[in-house]
Enzyme design. Structure first.
Site, PDB file in Angstrom:
ATOM      1  N   GLN A   1      -4.181   3.611   1.378  1.00 31.30           N
ATOM      2  CA  GLN A   1      -4.681   3.623   2.741  1.00 31.30           C
ATOM      3  C   GLN A   1      -4.487   5.141   3.055  1.00 31.30           C
ATOM      4  O   GLN A   1      -3.567   5.940   3.062  1.00 31.30           O
ATOM      5  CB  GLN A   1      -3.318   2.971   3.716  1.00 31.30           C
ATOM      6  CG  GLN A   1      -3.321   3.070   5.097  1.00 31.30           C
ATOM      7  CD  GLN A   1      -2.658   2.632   5.872  1.00 31.30           C
ATOM      8  OE1 GLN A   1      -1.483   2.997   5.826  1.00 31.30           O
ATOM      9  NE2 GLN A   1      -2.918   1.452   6.696  1.00 31.30           N
TER      10      GLN A   1
ATOM     11  N   HIS B   1       3.978   7.299   3.908  1.00 38.04           N
ATOM     12  CA  HIS B   1       4.703   6.105   3.830  1.00 38.04           C
ATOM     13  C   HIS B   1       4.248   5.046   2.754  1.00 38.04           C
ATOM     14  O   HIS B   1       3.303   5.121   2.154  1.00 38.04           O
ATOM     15  CB  HIS B   1       4.569   5.146   5.218  1.00 38.04           C
ATOM     16  CG  HIS B   1       3.446   4.603   5.534  1.00 38.04           C
ATOM     17  ND1 HIS B   1       2.328   5.237   6.117  1.00 38.04           N
ATOM     18  CD2 HIS B   1       2.947   3.273   5.100  1.00 38.04           C
ATOM     19  CE1 HIS B   1       1.364   4.351   6.357  1.00 38.04           C
ATOM     20  NE2 HIS B   1       1.555   3.291   5.825  1.00 38.04           N
TER      21      HIS B   1
ATOM     22  N   GLU C   1      -8.621   5.316   9.432  1.00 37.94           N
ATOM     23  CA  GLU C   1      -8.169   5.027   8.136  1.00 37.94           C
ATOM     24  C   GLU C   1      -9.209   4.544   7.373  1.00 37.94           C
ATOM     25  O   GLU C   1     -10.064   3.545   7.780  1.00 37.94           O
ATOM     26  CB  GLU C   1      -6.688   4.133   8.334  1.00 37.94           C
ATOM     27  CG  GLU C   1      -7.152   2.830   8.913  1.00 37.94           C
ATOM     28  CD  GLU C   1      -5.832   2.036   9.178  1.00 37.94           C
ATOM     29  OE1 GLU C   1      -4.916   2.425   9.757  1.00 37.94           O
ATOM     30  OE2 GLU C   1      -5.623   0.913   8.453  1.00 37.94           O
TER      31      GLU C   1
ATOM     32  N   HIS D   1       0.857  -1.199  -0.133  1.00 36.17           N
ATOM     33  CA  HIS D   1      -0.068   0.020   0.142  1.00 36.17           C
ATOM     34  C   HIS D   1       0.778   1.341  -0.013  1.00 36.17           C
ATOM     35  O   HIS D   1       2.090   1.272   0.319  1.00 36.17           O
ATOM     36  CB  HIS D   1      -1.057  -0.148   1.071  1.00 36.17           C
ATOM     37  CG  HIS D   1      -0.231  -0.193   2.337  1.00 36.17           C
ATOM     38  ND1 HIS D   1      -0.480  -1.012   3.336  1.00 36.17           N
ATOM     39  CD2 HIS D   1      -0.016   1.079   3.219  1.00 36.17           C
ATOM     40  CE1 HIS D   1       0.354  -0.597   4.510  1.00 36.17           C
ATOM     41  NE2 HIS D   1       0.657   0.617   4.465  1.00 36.17           N
TER      42      HIS D   1
ATOM     43  N   GLU E   1       7.144   0.664   5.426  1.00 36.80           N
ATOM     44  CA  GLU E   1       6.662  -0.277   6.308  1.00 36.80           C
ATOM     45  C   GLU E   1       6.758  -1.766   5.668  1.00 36.80           C
ATOM     46  O   GLU E   1       6.878  -1.812   4.252  1.00 36.80           O
ATOM     47  CB  GLU E   1       4.958   0.063   6.206  1.00 36.80           C
ATOM     48  CG  GLU E   1       4.103  -0.790   7.302  1.00 36.80           C
ATOM     49  CD  GLU E   1       2.704  -0.322   7.201  1.00 36.80           C
ATOM     50  OE1 GLU E   1       2.432   0.820   6.954  1.00 36.80           O
ATOM     51  OE2 GLU E   1       1.989  -1.388   7.074  1.00 36.80           O
TER      52      GLU E   1
END
Lengths: 150, 150
Positions: B60, B84, B43, B7, B134
């Protein structure tokens, strides 16, 4: 209309060092490199996975080739990091027209050449909640009539 | 080790407005929403495409739920934008150990809960050419022994 996350464009100061970071840290290998004089960037494409629309998702690493390029100016302001995201479509012209009609500023009058023979355009980040957003039709996924095929 | 772009995490001031932008502009629908109190975010997950490792790629969208959350601080400094990126793996513990052994700071001692029951950790952006990165193992792609299923 938009059928995949095509790539994440990451601006860096030193392409060779950044390519080596992605290889040594994650095992991602360079699939393709090129210089795009119009965009003022030298770039490396790392293929991460295939996608269920028949395309792929990539990390695109971008190093400016001249100080007046948009990526050079962006780096001077922001430092290294995610410069843009790109959604894949089989019809960048139609997608740009549709999205432009929805009130988002499209940055090019006509799509231009992107990585690996693709055709691309960009949407204004101020119209996209701060995200510079690219639309891309890859060279192999253009509609038959446009690719000159049969 | 890392088999997909899982994502792109985008920080926004107003989740509902941003969700509506992605729906009205691109046609992307919300697949899932949740509040992650530990991360201090509300989220929405928008599923963009399937990936050839059996997973999917998502956008996201993240709105902070409290002023002391890392996303709130990031928004105050940077404004809306890409916060991110996340790579998917079937073994976040092993990937974190391997990557940590290669000199990249891993931000959590143990993976924590992410979206939709996933397990996640983060890599220090200063060790990743400016990109907060991530690593994520989704709830459905954990190794058999860890998911307890068969």
């Amino acid at each position: 209309m938009l059928t995949r996350i095509d790539h994440i464009g990451i601006a860096c100061f030193d392409l060779d060092a950044t390519v080596e970071f992605y290889r040594a840290t994650y095992g991602f290998e360079v699939f393709h490199t090129e210089v795009n004089e119009e965009q003022g960037v030298r770039e490396a494409m790392l293929r991460i996975n295939g996608t269920d629309d028949g395309g792929a998702s990539w990390i695109q690493l971008l190093e400016p080739t001249r100080e007046d390029s948009t990526v050079a100016k962006w780096l001077a302001k922001n430092g290294e990091g995610v410069h843009h995201i790109a959604f894949g479509t089989d019809d960048v012209d139609g997608a740009a027209e549709t999205i432009g009609g929805r009130g988002v500023r499209v940055l090019y009058d006509e799509p231009r050449r992107g990585s690996m023979g693709s055709r691309i355009t960009f949407l204004h980040p101020k119209d996209c909640h701060g995200v510079l957003t690219e639309l891309v039709t890859s060279a192999t996924s253009a509609p038959e009539g446009e690719s000159g095929g049969h």
